[in-house]
Design a protein around this motif. Structure first.
Motif, short mmCIF file in Angstrom:
data_model
loop_
_atom_site.label_atom_id
_atom_site.label_comp_id
_atom_site.label_asym_id
_atom_site.label_seq_id
_atom_site.Cartn_x
_atom_site.Cartn_y
_atom_site.Cartn_z
N GLU A 59 0.84 -1.19 0.00
CA GLU A 59 0.00 0.00 0.00
C GLU A 59 0.88 1.24 0.00
O GLU A 59 2.07 1.16 0.36
N PRO A 60 0.33 2.40 -0.40
CA PRO A 60 1.16 3.60 -0.50
C PRO A 60 1.98 3.91 0.75
O PRO A 60 3.18 4.21 0.66
N ILE A 63 4.85 1.52 1.01
CA ILE A 63 5.82 1.72 -0.08
C ILE A 63 6.71 2.92 0.22
O ILE A 63 7.93 2.87 0.03
N PHE A 64 6.11 4.01 0.72
CA PHE A 64 6.91 5.17 1.13
C PHE A 64 7.84 4.80 2.28
O PHE A 64 8.98 5.27 2.35
N ASP A 123 1.36 11.75 1.68
CA ASP A 123 0.55 10.55 1.88
C ASP A 123 -0.42 10.72 3.04
O ASP A 123 -1.61 10.40 2.94
N TYR A 134 -8.16 8.24 -1.76
CA TYR A 134 -6.77 7.93 -1.41
C TYR A 134 -6.16 6.89 -2.37
O TYR A 134 -5.10 7.12 -2.95
N LEU A 138 -3.10 7.87 -5.07
CA LEU A 138 -1.77 7.29 -4.88
C LEU A 138 -1.74 5.87 -5.45
O LEU A 138 -1.67 4.89 -4.72
N THR A 139 -1.76 5.81 -6.76
CA THR A 139 -1.64 4.52 -7.44
C THR A 139 -0.16 4.13 -7.52
O THR A 139 0.73 4.97 -7.37
N LEU A 140 0.10 2.85 -7.77
CA LEU A 140 1.48 2.36 -7.84
C LEU A 140 2.30 3.04 -8.94
O LEU A 140 3.44 3.45 -8.69
N ARG A 142 1.91 6.04 -10.12
CA ARG A 142 2.13 7.41 -9.69
C ARG A 142 3.18 7.49 -8.58
O ARG A 142 4.04 8.38 -8.57
N ILE A 143 3.14 6.53 -7.67
CA ILE A 143 4.14 6.49 -6.60
C ILE A 143 5.53 6.23 -7.18
O ILE A 143 6.52 6.84 -6.76
N SER A 144 5.61 5.36 -8.18
CA SER A 144 6.89 5.06 -8.83
C SER A 144 7.47 6.31 -9.49
O SER A 144 8.67 6.58 -9.39
#
Length: 311
Positions: A59-60, A63-64, A123, A134, A138-140, A142-144
């Motif tokens: 989850e975001p 991952i952060f 986040d 949420y 904050l999709t994967l 986009r986070i990448s």
């Protein structure tokens, strides 16, 4: 042996220095640093391992957290072995190229960690301000992209530093005041005009640490404004509780690094011992604290770690 008693000057190397005036207890200090190093490496490795193997942690927020663990892991590896070599073996010589490489990675990882802390604040802001969207925000992918931008920004602003330092002649002294290399210390040993380096260093500090800390502060202002509008007192406390671990990561990182930046530029008469202690705090304490705080405050992560070790 104290740094001031060294008479052999070799312009091809720098001499690293431990805590001034504490040479008699270097062995005991090295034991403390060694324990901190081991716990930092193990703690961040466990965080990364658990997040990787457990799909429920993809989850975001986690991952952060894994990004933060990577930067902390790298920062420990880039600094502590050199520190231990000084305190354990009195191995104080470091070549110019090795010094430039070390300071590049130290500054790169500090800049990256500042960016990750900003992403973690974003986040928390999205999770509290707009919880229904949420997952869609904050999709994967986009986070990448956000992580890639942080790394590219760090590389872009830090990469010129070693090349700016390489053009100098170091003819005044070769004794650094710390047991690792950083830009502020190395450029003071040059016998050339360092105004360009000093201005660029200030520009980097403002652009990275200064800007990131300001945006984190503004995000918490917005979070507090949102939380205070919640009618339920219990919901209000629960929302604020999700930010505690992030604040525990932000304060030990930004406070010492801001203090050191001010001291290096304006604190000519400051205590060398105070500068050394501050530098150790922002380099050694966050990699040690972050895995402990986040694993204790996140019940989900805490349960997964316990389950993994019980198995």
């Amino acid at each position: 042996m104290s740094a001031v008693n060294d008479t052999n000057y070799n312009p091809a190397v720098f001499l690293l220095t431990g805590i001034p005036g504490q040479e008699d207890v270097h062995l005991w200090i090295s034991i403390v640093f060694c324990l901190m190093y081991v716990f930092s490496i193990v703690g961040n490795s466990v965080i990364l391992f658990i997040i990787k193997i457990d799909p429920s942690l993809h989850e975001p927020m986690y991952i952060f957290l894994s990004m933060l663990a990577i930067t902390d892991f790298g920062l420990s590896i880039a600094t502590v072995p050199t520190i231990l070599s000084v305190y354990l073996f009195n191995s104080r010589e470091i070549s110019l190229n090795a010094c430039f490489a070390q300071l590049f990675f130290i500054h790169l990882l500090i800049c990256s960690e500042s960016s990750v802390l900003l992403l973690m604040a974003f986040d928390r802001f999205i999770a509290i301000r707009n919880p229904l969207r949420y997952a869609s925000i904050l999709t994967l992918p986009r986070i990448s992209k956000m992580g890639l931008v942080c790394v590219l920004r760090a590389v872009a602003v830090i990469l010129p530093i070693p090349f700016l330092l390489q053009r100098f002649q170091y003819c005044q002294s070769n004794i650094l005041s710390h047991c690792y290399c950083v830009n502020q210390e190395v450029m003071k040993l040059a016998c050339s005009d360092i105004r360009v380096n000093s201005i660029y260093g200030l520009f980097i500090t403002v652009l990275t640490v200064g800007l990131d800390s300001l945006l984190i502060f503004l995000s918490y202002v917005m979070i507090l404004k949102t939380v205070l509008s919640i009618a339920s007192y219990a919901e209000c406390l629960r929302a604020l509780n999700t930010c505690v671990s992030h604040l525990c990561a932000v304060l030990p990182f930004y406070m010492p690094i801001t203090g050191l930046s001010v001291i290096h530029r304006f604190g000519e008469g400051s205590s060398p011992l105070f500068q050394t202690v501050l530098s150790y705090i922002y380099l050694l304490v966050p990699p040690l604290m972050n895995p402990v705080v986040h694993s204790m405050k996140s019940k989900h992560l805490h349960a997964r770690i316990i389950r993994a070790f019980i198995k």
